[in-house]
Structure formats: C-alpha cells, structure tokens
Write a protein that holds these residues in place. Structure first.
Motif, short mmCIF file in Angstrom:
data_model
loop_
_atom_site.label_atom_id
_atom_site.label_comp_id
_atom_site.label_asym_id
_atom_site.label_seq_id
_atom_site.Cartn_x
_atom_site.Cartn_y
_atom_site.Cartn_z
N SER A 37 -50.24 -28.01 -22.47
CA SER A 37 -50.24 -28.21 -23.93
C SER A 37 -48.91 -28.76 -24.45
O SER A 37 -48.88 -29.68 -25.28
CB SER A 37 -50.59 -26.90 -24.64
N LYS A 38 -47.79 -28.23 -23.97
CA LYS A 38 -46.48 -28.71 -24.45
C LYS A 38 -46.21 -30.14 -24.00
O LYS A 38 -45.65 -30.93 -24.75
CB LYS A 38 -45.38 -27.77 -23.96
N ILE A 39 -46.62 -30.44 -22.78
CA ILE A 39 -46.41 -31.79 -22.26
C ILE A 39 -47.25 -32.79 -23.02
O ILE A 39 -46.77 -33.84 -23.46
CB ILE A 39 -46.74 -31.84 -20.75
N ILE A 40 -48.54 -32.46 -23.19
CA ILE A 40 -49.47 -33.35 -23.90
C ILE A 40 -49.00 -33.56 -25.34
O ILE A 40 -49.00 -34.69 -25.86
CB ILE A 40 -50.90 -32.76 -23.89
N SER A 41 -48.58 -32.48 -25.99
CA SER A 41 -48.15 -32.56 -27.38
C SER A 41 -46.94 -33.48 -27.52
O SER A 41 -46.88 -34.32 -28.43
CB SER A 41 -47.80 -31.17 -27.91
N TYR A 42 -45.97 -33.35 -26.61
CA TYR A 42 -44.76 -34.16 -26.68
C TYR A 42 -45.05 -35.64 -26.44
O TYR A 42 -44.41 -36.51 -27.05
CB TYR A 42 -43.74 -33.65 -25.66
N LEU A 43 -46.02 -35.92 -25.59
CA LEU A 43 -46.31 -37.30 -25.22
C LEU A 43 -47.45 -37.89 -26.04
O LEU A 43 -48.03 -38.91 -25.66
CB LEU A 43 -46.64 -37.37 -23.72
N SER A 44 -47.75 -37.28 -27.16
CA SER A 44 -48.83 -37.77 -28.03
C SER A 44 -48.31 -38.10 -29.42
O SER A 44 -47.28 -37.59 -29.86
CB SER A 44 -49.93 -36.71 -28.14
N THR A 45 -49.05 -38.95 -30.11
CA THR A 45 -48.81 -39.27 -31.50
C THR A 45 -50.14 -39.22 -32.23
O THR A 45 -51.11 -39.86 -31.81
CB THR A 45 -48.19 -40.67 -31.66
N ASN A 46 -50.20 -38.41 -33.27
CA ASN A 46 -51.44 -38.23 -34.04
C ASN A 46 -52.62 -37.83 -33.14
O ASN A 46 -53.74 -38.31 -33.30
CB ASN A 46 -51.79 -39.51 -34.81
N GLY A 47 -52.33 -36.96 -32.18
CA GLY A 47 -53.39 -36.42 -31.33
C GLY A 47 -53.81 -37.32 -30.19
O GLY A 47 -54.73 -36.98 -29.44
N GLN A 48 -53.14 -38.47 -30.01
CA GLN A 48 -53.49 -39.40 -28.94
C GLN A 48 -52.28 -39.61 -28.03
O GLN A 48 -51.14 -39.71 -28.52
CB GLN A 48 -53.94 -40.75 -29.51
N LEU A 49 -52.52 -39.70 -26.73
CA LEU A 49 -51.43 -39.99 -25.81
C LEU A 49 -50.76 -41.30 -26.20
O LEU A 49 -51.43 -42.30 -26.49
CB LEU A 49 -51.95 -40.07 -24.38
N ASP A 50 -49.44 -41.29 -26.23
CA ASP A 50 -48.65 -42.42 -26.71
C ASP A 50 -48.02 -43.12 -25.49
O ASP A 50 -47.17 -42.56 -24.80
CB ASP A 50 -47.56 -41.90 -27.65
#
Length: 217
Positions: A37-50
């Motif tokens: 969750s922390k990794i996904i959150s950091y590497l996402s923008t507006n809920g989408q992987l950035d």
C-alpha cells in the motif's frame, strides 16, 4: 573510497527500459495487496500508477531515492512467500543480475576496481557470467522497492559487500556512509609503510604500522 564514473544518459535509459516493464507489472499484480500500500500510494497520482514516478525510483538520483525512503519508510520481510515486497523485489533484482545487462553493467559504467576499498580489482567477463557483486547502498532488506534502482547499485568486491552487508546507511534523514556516486577521498588520505623488510611487507612476519597525520589539514 573512489568516486564512480559519470553515468551517461544512454546507459540510464537502457537500464530504465530493461527494468520498467517488470517493475510496473509487479506493482500492478499487487495493486490491492496491503503489504504494497505505501509503495503503490507513493508511485501513484490520483489513484493511478504514475510512470514518471516509477522512472524516478528506477533511475532517479540519490535525492529522489531518499525522498522515496522518507515517504514509504522501511518495509521488512513478513514471510517467504510471493506477495511479500522483500521477497518479490529481491526476485526482481536476481532476475536482473541473471540477464545480460546485469552481468555487464559494471563494465558499462567503467568500474574496474572496488570503489569502497580502491584495492580489489573487479572483473566483468560476460561470456563466463563473471561480474562484480552489487552492494545495495540503501539496504534491500529495509528498502526492497530500491532493489533495482540504478543509483542504489554499487559494483563492489565481495569483501566490501560482505563487510557492509545490511548495515543501515540512512538514519533520520542523514546518510551515514560516503556515497560512491558522489563522494571520494581523493588524495585527502594517504598511507605509507616505511620498512626495509620486504618479508614483512609481503606478510611473512609482523611489522609495526605508523600513520603520519602531520599533513592532515
């Protein structure tokens, strides 16, 4: 400690191309995994992987890696099974080192001697799958999401890699070790053995080592 050579943009782009697909696929496969969750959150923008954020963690400089550490924090191993970030990212790293770029990366950077000790030669023989070891400057046991980050991989000799092992290099926003992509001793430290006994120099008998600090500013 010697400073590693400057890395070309072409090599960085080659590394990113080699790593980006498998890195992003790992994130997608674990998009709903609470361990990620922390990794996904950091590497996402507006809920989408950035893609740009993923690029920054794969080929970003030390400051960008530190920013990731500050946001995601250490993630320690919870199990030996797939779905544990430590297990998964180490597998990603092992897969990289088994492929051609992983075997010849140090040669492409221009590393022929261990940057930590400036003593042991490190060899790359792609045809025989011989390569230097890669030390993870920010240890992969706590920061597995940096396991295949270019600027976290330090080509080194086996002795130095084993000696450093999982020693933490990051402490409350401070890097506690010299960083080979930026730092070096240069000629600030010199050691000289004054002895006429060649046998002692070669290790055949004991000798007394004296360090002259009079030239130290």
């Amino acid at each position: 400690m010697i400073k590693l050579p400057h890395v070309s943009s072409d090599l960085l782009n080659e590394f990113y191309k080699d790593q980006s697909k498998s890195y992003k696929e790992l994130l997608i496969d674990n998009i709903n995994n609470p361990n990620y969750s922390k990794i996904i959150s950091y590497l996402s923008t507006n809920g989408q992987l950035d893609d740009e954020k993923i690029k920054n963690i794969i080929i970003g400089d030390r400051k960008q890696l530190e920013a990731a550490i500050q946001a995601i924090l250490p993630i320690t191993k919870q199990s030996d099974k797939k779905g544990d970030p430590v297990v998964d990212f180490i597998r990603l790293y092992e897969n990289f080192t088994g492929r051609k770029l992983g075997r010849i990366l140090a040669d492409k950077i221009g590393v022929t001697v261990c940057p930590y000790c400036n003593r042991s030669y490190v060899f790359t023989l792609s045809s025989r799958k011989v390569r230097p070891q890669y030390d993870h400057f920010f240890e992969k046991s706590n920061y597995p999401y940096l396991a295949v980050s270019f600027y976290n991989l330090i080509p080194s000799c086996g002795v130095c890699n084993l000696a450093k092992h999982d020693n933490s290099t990051y402490n409350n926003g401070t890097v506690d070790f010299l960083y080979p992509y930026e730092d070096e001793y240069g000629y600030d430290a010199n050691f000289k053995i004054n002895s006429d006994n060649m046998e002692s120099i070669l290790g055949g008998s004991e000798f007394t080592l004296q360090i002259d600090t009079s030239a130290v500013a």
